[in-house]
Design an enzyme around this catalytic site. Sequence first.
Site, short mmCIF file in Angstrom:
data_model
loop_
_atom_site.label_atom_id
_atom_site.label_comp_id
_atom_site.label_asym_id
_atom_site.label_seq_id
_atom_site.Cartn_x
_atom_site.Cartn_y
_atom_site.Cartn_z
N GLU A 20 0.90 -1.25 0.16
CA GLU A 20 0.04 -0.05 -0.13
C GLU A 20 0.82 1.32 -0.07
OE1 GLU A 20 -3.61 0.30 2.58
OE2 GLU A 20 -2.54 1.94 3.64
N ARG A 110 -15.99 3.68 3.23
CA ARG A 110 -17.13 4.57 3.34
C ARG A 110 -16.51 5.99 3.43
NH1 ARG A 110 -19.12 5.66 9.51
NH2 ARG A 110 -17.01 6.32 9.65
#
Length: 614
Positions: A20, A110
């Site tokens: 990442e 979200r």
Amino acid sequence: MKLTDKINNRLRSTPYYTLEFFPPKTEQGFANLLTRIHRLSQFQPLAVSITWGAGGSTKDRSLELASICQSEHGTETILHLTCTNVESGTVQSVLKAAKDAGIQNILALRGDPPRGAEYWIPTDPQFNHASDLVAAIRSSPEFSQHFCVGVAAYPDGHPDQEVDEERELANLKRKVDAGADFIVTQLFYDVDAFFAWERKVRAKGITVPIIPGIMPIQNYPSFLRVVKLTGSKVPDAVHKALEPIRHDDAKVKDYGVMLATSMVQRLTNSGVVKGVHFCTLNLELSVRKVLERLQWTVSSPIPPVNKLIDDSTQAASKSEPEAHLLITPESAVGHLTVHPPSDTTNVGKGELNDPSTWDEYPNGRFGDAKSPAYGGVEPWDSTLASSHAEAIAKWGNPKTEADLTALFLAHLNGHINGTPFWESPLSPESRLILPHLRRMTARGWWTVGSQPAADAVRSDDPILGWGPVNGYVFQKAFVEFFASREDVDWLERSAKTKSGGLVTYFAGNAEGEWATNMLDESGNAVTWGVFPGQEIAQSTIIERDSFLAWKEEAFRIWAEWSQFYPPESPERTLLEQMRQERWLISIVHHDFKDPNGLWHFWLDGRESSNGSDS
């Protein structure tokens, strides 16, 4: 290729892993990250993932970086995408851009609403939860078959403490039922707790792959901040191991490699976990060492450098620190001076000699702005770490500028443990100049960062010392604070006429205006050390790009702080007004042999002027 297809079609016997990265804050950092990703690509990760700033704040850079990884590095890419607090239509446009770039994997999140969540309404009302984003992709004729969709999970519980475990498991099941193909977990440090959580997930009937998130500990301050932000539970054994070495970055980093290796071995030897997800913080060395210890590295030639690392990019890469400078700071924002690790065995082995070891410590805002890791200690676009309840308890309800002055003074006096701009107690070093800081703050010049001058202080000094023993450290005094436009005008005039050429400054506001008497490309090393048998180590740097990046963050903090309070309330009105009216000023005095030079210039000079040139 879709990530789940790559998992299912994998031929190698060793577990898979993903890496990442986050979009760097500066142009040179972005260019240098490409070379770092290029080096790591030789180890053939199953995929790389690119993070997405809160509310789409890094949208363009996230898309650009993901597109380069996918099309130019030949590495399967996962684009993070948050769906709340974004403008209507943003999600659809990003999905289309990702599809056009050949990206087939999305991590649907979200995202965090503004900190004043109880006063927040989603900008695009169709997206309130990650499950809404998953369902939207799966119901779209254009995107349903193209994208493999992942979602996040929280083995140690959701950072929002109001979400209990049973509710969080139900939310995860809802996301998978909506069409999620895989799960990436939040980072954790308790493997036993992960296994217990994984059994509960499977008991819910969730069968998609679960990829555990692993973040090697890089240094102690960044570890504490990440743990606080994520709510991760840390075993007592880890705390006990870190306590005696917490001030030695190199030892902490080595322990982080050992711990991460041990965790991954336990996870993958269990037969439950087939692969892991490494949060790199845009750093390379720890992940490389973990992979080597696991014997997961692949011996293969480094693929040709992609065509997007063009002449200009390569030029930016070559402009990294000279090999003889060790620039490896801990992260800090606020009243904390930044020091390099005590292990300086890599001095003389910078980017020009050994690219894999350059700048391998969390590079906070006082580090080199050319670093891929500059300005960040965690992969989230996060500023305030406090919840709404914590913020109100600490900072109350300021309604006037006098209330703000009292708040900043309370921090200096130890009555509260932090301000929104530095959420920790005042450092012992800043206590050496506490009378000056109190005097400034009482006048309404709210200080957020500082350090005293130091001339050849021994490296084992309990307050100012750092680095190997038998060395000496030096510091120029600096202070950062919020002030008025009138103060900036006085500073510009007086730096020319009253400082004897010993003062440099940066100043900027929320509207993008800024001023300085520094040359565009010049840097200002304000902390350095001299150690036996080694070359000079520089740790704290103040220069244009780093100041401008910090300025943006500082004024974003004003905005986030204001959202703890209801719209049109006196508190929100005041904080929004301060964000619009105040300037952030950073002043350095270059005579490190004069402990009072900075304070004489600003405090005595500004107070005696009364807003005039007299």
